[in-house]
Write a protein that holds these residues in place. Sequence first.
Motif, PDB file in Angstrom:
ATOM      1  N   LEU A 126     -30.912  23.395  -2.949  1.00  0.00           N
ATOM      2  CA  LEU A 126     -30.548  22.646  -4.199  1.00  0.00           C
ATOM      3  C   LEU A 126     -31.219  21.344  -3.842  1.00  0.00           C
ATOM      4  CD1 LEU A 126     -26.882  23.642  -4.889  1.00  0.00           C
ATOM      5  CD2 LEU A 126     -29.101  24.461  -6.208  1.00  0.00           C
ATOM      6  N   GLY A 127     -31.759  21.017  -2.760  1.00  0.00           N
ATOM      7  CA  GLY A 127     -32.211  19.547  -2.258  1.00  0.00           C
ATOM      8  C   GLY A 127     -31.361  18.518  -2.522  1.00  0.00           C
ATOM      9  N   LEU A 128     -29.982  18.824  -2.144  1.00  0.00           N
ATOM     10  CA  LEU A 128     -28.985  17.729  -2.047  1.00  0.00           C
ATOM     11  C   LEU A 128     -29.357  16.833  -1.008  1.00  0.00           C
ATOM     12  CD1 LEU A 128     -25.882  19.921  -2.866  1.00  0.00           C
ATOM     13  CD2 LEU A 128     -27.488  18.762  -4.451  1.00  0.00           C
ATOM     14  N   VAL A 129     -28.800  15.814  -0.998  1.00  0.00           N
ATOM     15  CA  VAL A 129     -29.106  14.603   0.014  1.00  0.00           C
ATOM     16  C   VAL A 129     -27.664  14.302   0.449  1.00  0.00           C
ATOM     17  CG1 VAL A 129     -29.702  12.372   0.372  1.00  0.00           C
ATOM     18  CG2 VAL A 129     -30.964  13.681  -1.257  1.00  0.00           C
ATOM     19  N   TYR A 130     -27.457  14.093   1.861  1.00  0.00           N
ATOM     20  CA  TYR A 130     -26.175  14.035   2.243  1.00  0.00           C
ATOM     21  C   TYR A 130     -26.081  12.467   2.783  1.00  0.00           C
ATOM     22  CZ  TYR A 130     -22.354  14.212   5.851  1.00  0.00           C
ATOM     23  OH  TYR A 130     -21.145  14.054   6.500  1.00  0.00           O
ATOM     24  N   ASN A 131     -24.747  12.006   2.426  1.00  0.00           N
ATOM     25  CA  ASN A 131     -24.592  10.344   2.860  1.00  0.00           C
ATOM     26  C   ASN A 131     -23.848  10.255   4.041  1.00  0.00           C
ATOM     27  OD1 ASN A 131     -23.626   7.705   3.027  1.00  0.00           O
ATOM     28  ND2 ASN A 131     -24.043   7.556   0.669  1.00  0.00           N
ATOM     29  N   SER A 132     -24.436   9.861   5.199  1.00  0.00           N
ATOM     30  CA  SER A 132     -23.490  10.052   6.360  1.00  0.00           C
ATOM     31  C   SER A 132     -22.373   9.018   6.343  1.00  0.00           C
ATOM     32  CB  SER A 132     -24.470   9.596   7.443  1.00  0.00           C
ATOM     33  OG  SER A 132     -25.023   8.308   7.376  1.00  0.00           O
ATOM     34  N   GLU A 133     -22.658   7.993   5.468  1.00  0.00           N
ATOM     35  CA  GLU A 133     -21.333   6.751   5.373  1.00  0.00           C
ATOM     36  C   GLU A 133     -20.034   7.438   4.746  1.00  0.00           C
ATOM     37  OE1 GLU A 133     -22.765   3.363   3.870  1.00  0.00           O
ATOM     38  OE2 GLU A 133     -24.079   2.646   5.216  1.00  0.00           O
ATOM     39  N   THR A 134     -20.622   8.131   3.408  1.00  0.00           N
ATOM     40  CA  THR A 134     -19.443   8.733   2.706  1.00  0.00           C
ATOM     41  C   THR A 134     -19.050  10.100   3.059  1.00  0.00           C
ATOM     42  OG1 THR A 134     -20.879   9.421   0.838  1.00  0.00           O
ATOM     43  CG2 THR A 134     -20.022   7.198   0.653  1.00  0.00           C
ATOM     44  N   LYS A 135     -20.255  10.682   3.957  1.00  0.00           N
ATOM     45  CA  LYS A 135     -19.953  12.102   4.179  1.00  0.00           C
ATOM     46  C   LYS A 135     -19.717  13.180   3.000  1.00  0.00           C
ATOM     47  CE  LYS A 135     -17.870  10.919   8.802  1.00  0.00           C
ATOM     48  NZ  LYS A 135     -16.680  11.085   9.468  1.00  0.00           N
ATOM     49  N   THR A 136     -20.637  12.821   2.020  1.00  0.00           N
ATOM     50  CA  THR A 136     -20.662  13.497   0.811  1.00  0.00           C
ATOM     51  C   THR A 136     -22.123  13.852   0.266  1.00  0.00           C
ATOM     52  OG1 THR A 136     -20.549  11.521  -0.481  1.00  0.00           O
ATOM     53  CG2 THR A 136     -18.393  12.695   0.025  1.00  0.00           C
TER      54      THR A 136
END
Length: 316
Positions: free
Chosen positions: A298-308
């Motif tokens: 799906l090409g989703l991007v992970y945010n390591s700060e919010t862990k979402t």
Amino acid sequence: MALIKKSTELVIPATVKMMIYGQAGMGKTTLALSAPKPLLLDFDNGVKRVNMAHLENIDTVQVESWSEIQTLLQQQQAELTPYLTIVVDTIGKMMDYIITHCCGTRQPQIKDWGRINQEFTWFTRALSSLNKHIVFVAHRDSRKEGDETVFIPSLREKSYNSIVTELDLLGYLEMKSDRGVQSRTITFDPTSRNDGKNTCNLPSVMQVPTILNGKAEPTAANDFIVTKVINPYLAMLKVKEEERKRYEALVAKIEEDVNLITDANSANEFAAHINDYEHIGSSKAKARSLFGAKVKELGLVYNSETKTYTDAESAA
């Protein structure tokens, strides 16, 4: 189909290959015939030493030549259908038939052993292909390990090493005395005094009951291998099979839920509840793998700060 399988994905045979060995007169043949619905391949003329009560409903091939065995396993396999177990008595004497078949009356020479070993390998593979329990009977021999004497099956070393790797169980049958009382025991565990193999997690030492009275009359059914070996093994397989089915059902549910992920919100929802599944074995790792493949698709991007995860357009 994946070549690498997890423990919960394995297909485990429901048959047992075993060898029983011991001194003459220990009742090895009778014990072997306690396996389920056996056919006795009598190479050693041992059937004459078995109490007639224990031969009731037991069919026997009184082997006279190796060509009979070739015919049975190559051309007459349909005749083996009714039997659940093949008993080979004894494996040492069987080798003598192979040697006679290959060499006639002369002693085997070095050049003969290639053909002899081929026949032996063919026989063991042919038996395995029948999908039946196999019980080899062997006399006892010994070898020296330093100052210790270790009891082993009486079989040529190369043949023994070849077949023992294929066995599930290797049991040493002997007579023991406890406070003047004689009893037969069998151990499948290797010890400092005997070879053994115990992949079915059987008790270390098992007492083999006496099933004849002083008049040689049967006092109990000859069913030791059925009740003490095969049934516990099949029960263990049943537990494994039930666990495998639960695993497959769980993975199917996880796959269904992963397929419902269409965006970052649904991905975050799945990730938040990934531990809520009643995981079995490697199912959590499987869930993470499926999830990882989905978010990548799906090409989703992970945010390591919010862990979402966020959608690619939002991240841009």
